[in-house]
Write an enzyme that holds these catalytic residues in place. Structure first.
Site, mmCIF file in Angstrom:
data_model
loop_
_atom_site.group_PDB
_atom_site.id
_atom_site.type_symbol
_atom_site.label_atom_id
_atom_site.label_comp_id
_atom_site.label_asym_id
_atom_site.label_seq_id
_atom_site.Cartn_x
_atom_site.Cartn_y
_atom_site.Cartn_z
ATOM 1 N N SER A 16 0.802 4.773 -11.842
ATOM 2 C CA SER A 16 -0.231 4.823 -12.884
ATOM 3 C C SER A 16 -1.511 5.529 -12.451
ATOM 4 O O SER A 16 -2.397 5.771 -13.265
ATOM 5 C CB SER A 16 -0.573 3.404 -13.361
ATOM 6 N N SER A 48 3.017 6.941 3.634
ATOM 7 C CA SER A 48 2.131 6.317 4.608
ATOM 8 C C SER A 48 0.739 6.915 4.406
ATOM 9 O O SER A 48 0.211 6.911 3.299
ATOM 10 C CB SER A 48 2.664 6.557 6.029
ATOM 11 N N TYR A 100 -5.731 -1.526 7.270
ATOM 12 C CA TYR A 100 -5.068 -0.523 6.424
ATOM 13 C C TYR A 100 -4.183 0.386 7.272
ATOM 14 O O TYR A 100 -3.024 0.640 6.931
ATOM 15 C CB TYR A 100 -6.108 0.305 5.670
ATOM 16 N N LYS A 159 0.019 1.135 7.431
ATOM 17 C CA LYS A 159 0.621 2.455 7.336
ATOM 18 C C LYS A 159 1.402 2.823 8.599
ATOM 19 O O LYS A 159 2.375 3.580 8.538
ATOM 20 C CB LYS A 159 -0.460 3.505 7.020
#
Length: 282
Positions: free
Chosen positions: A13, A137, A152, A156
């Site tokens: 989205s 990633s 974060y 990843k």
């Protein structure tokens, strides 16, 4: 090369997922796309369900929700050629600042959400003995030398790790797995709606606060990467018979990867004599 493919794209989205979905549909591919709400997805894409487009409301942390979405995609299109685990969000904060709950929530979406998709889609890909899986990633999943981005980046790095393993596990079934490391692309990723900060900030972390402000005020809206060009590369790679396990996306991603490789090479050479004197004497 395939002329028309069936794609399953999560997080469609906004950001790269939205641009990817729009380009795929414009090129005549079939797309099963997921978002937390169907209305947000169809509103962003600009069309409702069609012969080539299946919008799906999915909670990625709910494996039954993921399973149902994949079943609906297979019922609609009969097969899946390309799976893109794109959904994710950035959670800024130093390791001391972010709570256990905040950290686990970031892992739940960025890591376990993708694992739920992989777990549910693999039986079908194995049965058809074909398929390509792209796990998105970040360049932060290869180099994490950024104050305030530890959790974060850890999510990843995890994506990169399980993608490498998946590539080895799935190869004999004719299935490929690629970890994609995008650099900075001009999407909504750094906006207030997409980037979450720590509930509890520690003023002493001046470097982290400076990075947070720089990303919000200076980098956001000025990223060098063009999302249209970025997803066009991904679509072209997916059309090839042979695909890489590692795909760095963007000049900045290449530059940062090269810097990390240089640092590792220097550390290897500097400490080689001491660090390799660990075997039993013969």
């Amino acid at each position: 090369m395939d002329n028309q493919q069936v794609w399953f794209v999560t997080g469609a989205s906004k950001g790269l997922g939205l641009t990817l979905t729009q380009q795929l549909l414009a090129a005549g591919h079939k797309v099963a796309a997921t978002s937390r709400t169907v209305n947000a997805l169809t509103g962003a894409v600009g069309i409702s369900a069609s012969e080539n487009f299946l919008p799906l409301e999915v909670t990625l942390t709910d494996e039954e929700s993921v399973k149902l979405a994949i079943l609906k995609a297979l019922e609609a299109f009969g097969k899946l050629d390309v799976v893109v685990n794109n959904a994710g969000y950035g959670h800024f904060g130093t390791l001391e600042e972010l709570t256990d709950k905040e950290s686990r929530q970031n892992f739940d979406i960025n890591v376990f959400g993708s694992l739920n998709v992989i777990r549910q889609v693999m039986p079908y890909l194995r049965a058809q003995r074909s398929g390509k899986i792209f796990n998105i990633s970040s360049i932060g999943g290869y180099t994490a030398n950024f104050a305030g981005w530890g959790i974060y980046c850890a999510t990843k790095f995890a994506v990169a790790g399980f993608t490498e393993a998946l590539a080895a596990e799935a190869k004999s079934f004719g299935i490929s797995a690629t970890v994609v490391y995008p650099g900075y692309f001009r999407t909504s990723f750094l906006t207030k709606e997409s980037m979450i900060g720590p509930a509890y900030s520690i003023a002493a972390y001046e470097d982290a606060r400076a990075s947070q402000q720089a990303h919000a005020n200076d980098i956001n809206g000025n990223q060098a990467g063009d999302p249209e060009k970025g997803v066009a590369v991904l679509i072209e790679v997916a059309a090839q018979t042979e695909v890489p396990v590692h795909l760095f996306l963007g000049q900045d991603a290449y530059d940062l990867a090269a810097m990390k490789i240089d640092v590792i090479q220097q550390d290897l050479e500097s400490w080689k004599t001491l660090a390799t004197a660990t075997d039993f004497d013969t």
